[in-house]
Scaffold this active site. Structure first.
Site, mmCIF file in Angstrom:
data_model
loop_
_atom_site.group_PDB
_atom_site.id
_atom_site.type_symbol
_atom_site.label_atom_id
_atom_site.label_comp_id
_atom_site.label_asym_id
_atom_site.label_seq_id
_atom_site.Cartn_x
_atom_site.Cartn_y
_atom_site.Cartn_z
ATOM 1 N N TYR A 1 2.642 0.975 0.196
ATOM 2 C CA TYR A 1 2.217 -0.038 1.162
ATOM 3 C C TYR A 1 0.695 -0.065 1.310
ATOM 4 C CZ TYR A 1 0.510 -1.910 5.432
ATOM 5 O OH TYR A 1 -0.270 -2.601 6.309
ATOM 6 N N GLU B 1 -6.115 1.433 7.721
ATOM 7 C CA GLU B 1 -4.729 1.472 7.247
ATOM 8 C C GLU B 1 -4.153 2.884 7.324
ATOM 9 O OE1 GLU B 1 -2.595 -0.768 6.689
ATOM 10 O OE2 GLU B 1 -3.863 -2.526 6.735
ATOM 11 N N ASP C 1 4.628 -4.075 5.761
ATOM 12 C CA ASP C 1 4.659 -3.124 6.884
ATOM 13 C C ASP C 1 5.811 -3.521 7.814
ATOM 14 O OD1 ASP C 1 3.809 -5.309 8.296
ATOM 15 O OD2 ASP C 1 2.020 -4.371 9.149
#
Ligand code: SF4
Length: 371
Positions: free
Chosen positions: A139, A56, A157
């Site tokens: 996020y 990520e 996202d």
């Protein structure tokens, strides 16, 4: 009725004729069409928080294709959080070179240390606690909480943003639309399989609901999609007019020593490209002063301005960089704060992309751009 382990919702027709989006339909689609990604757990396996976190962080502002080789390299070299925490920062920056947005690499290393020292090497499992880690924003915390720990967390996202904006025909323009998109995504969450649902929406956006020419005919939500009914799916998400950053200018000084060394220095730890390697360069400003530029040269030499410029785009501004080249004899001392690096080892330095372009423009052999 139960589909893909989730109870499907009763379908209701909206005034435009669309049906209520069914999370179970998306999960059933995901079970058949999920992307195989190196950091993803196989169906039925538990996701490894270290791998989810690493991927990520790397995927922020970068594509899956670009991240693949870097992810493999990091995992081979630092297979767990403890080994990454114990690595020298310089090694991490060098391994990261080329991925861009280098603050992420520094935060990655800082985060590994915090998890290792303050959390006994185990990632915290709640969205709230994850957010306290260096480099982990809203996020990323939500994505890790959902994917690695099966928490009910809403991660949005760019792919998910697009899917929801189209599905619900969100008229507000980004970034103002973010609150509504979040609310809509939250309302869609199933009662379980939070990690799969998050990844299913990511995959739908990446492979079916693409920015251009979405493949609505094979979309599991085709009957529920407001933008598809209107026929203007490609116009979502709406975007506010872009404000372009003003062009900046600078100059780089490439000094070759006759015994095959090139002069470099390390940028200050704080600020843009902090801690990265560069050939000596001027600051980036809005004005060009060709007459005065050689005053910033790192040493006295016969400087030659190379034809053309290096163009580079940073997040906030475009850059045009002129490049000056000079040669000095073997044994020449490096000015204070600078060092000579053998040309063959330049590729091992933490050179940001703009500097890779500069050394390529100077035509250096064995530079990273020619590797
Ligand atoms: Fe995207 Fe088309 Fe599916 Fe709507 S129907 S979510 S526009 S792919």
């Amino acid at each position: 009725m139960t589909v893909a382990g989730v109870t499907t919702r009763k379908k209701r027709a909206a005034p435009d004729g669309t049906l209520a989006p069914d999370p179970g339909a998306l999960l059933a689609w995901y079970d058949r069409h999920r992307r195989r990604l190196p950091w993803r757990a196989m169906p039925g396996d538990r996701a490894d928080p270290y791998r989810v976190w690493l991927s990520e962080i790397m995927l922020q502002q970068t594509t899956v294709k670009a991240v693949g080789p870097y992810y493999a390299k990091f995992l081979e070299r630092w297979p767990d959080i403890e080994s990454l925490a114990a690595a020298p920062l310089d090694d991490v920056l060098k391994a990261w070179a080329g991925l861009g947005y280098y603050a992420r690499a520094r935060n990655l290393h800082a985060c590994a240390k915090v998890v290792s020292v303050e959390h006994s090497g185990r990632f915290p499992d709640s969205e709230e606690a994850l957010r306290t880690l260096p480099g982990v924003g809203a996020y990323t915390a939500a994505a890790i909480a959902a994917i690695a720990f099966e928490r009910r967390a809403v991660a949005i996202d760019g792919n998910i943003e697009r899917v929801i904006a189209r599905l619900c025909a969100v008229e507000a323009a980004l970034p103002a639309a973010k609150a509504e998109i979040r609310r809509r995504a939250d309302a869609l969450m199933p009662a379980r399989r939070f990690g799969d649902f998050t990844q299913a929406m990511m995959d739908l956006g990446a492979t079916v609901c693409t920015p251009k020419k979405p493949a609505c005919g094979i979309c599991p939500w085709v009957d529920a999609c407001a933008a598809r009914v209107r026929g203007d799916a490609e116009t979502f998400p709406r975007k506010a007019p872009k404000i372009e950053g003003k062009m900046r200018y600078g100059a780089s000084f490439v000094v070759m020593r006759s015994d095959g060394h090139v002069l470099v220095r390390t940028r200050p730890a704080k600020g843009l490209l902090g801690g990265m390697t560069e050939v000596p360069s001027t600051a980036w400003t809005h004005h060009v002063d060709d007459e005065a530029v050689l005053r910033h040269a790192p040493l006295k030499a016969k400087w030659r301005r190379l034809p053309g410029v290096v163009e580079h785009g940073f997040t906030h501004f475009p850059l045009q960089q002129t490049v000056y080249l000079a040669s000095v004899p073997a044994g020449s001392k490096a000015p204070a704060g600078m060092r000579w690096v053998p040309l063959a080892q330049l590729h091992g330095e933490a050179l940001p992309n703009v500097m890779r372009k500069v050394v390529a423009h100077a035509g250096l052999e064995n530079h990273p751009g020619k590797a």
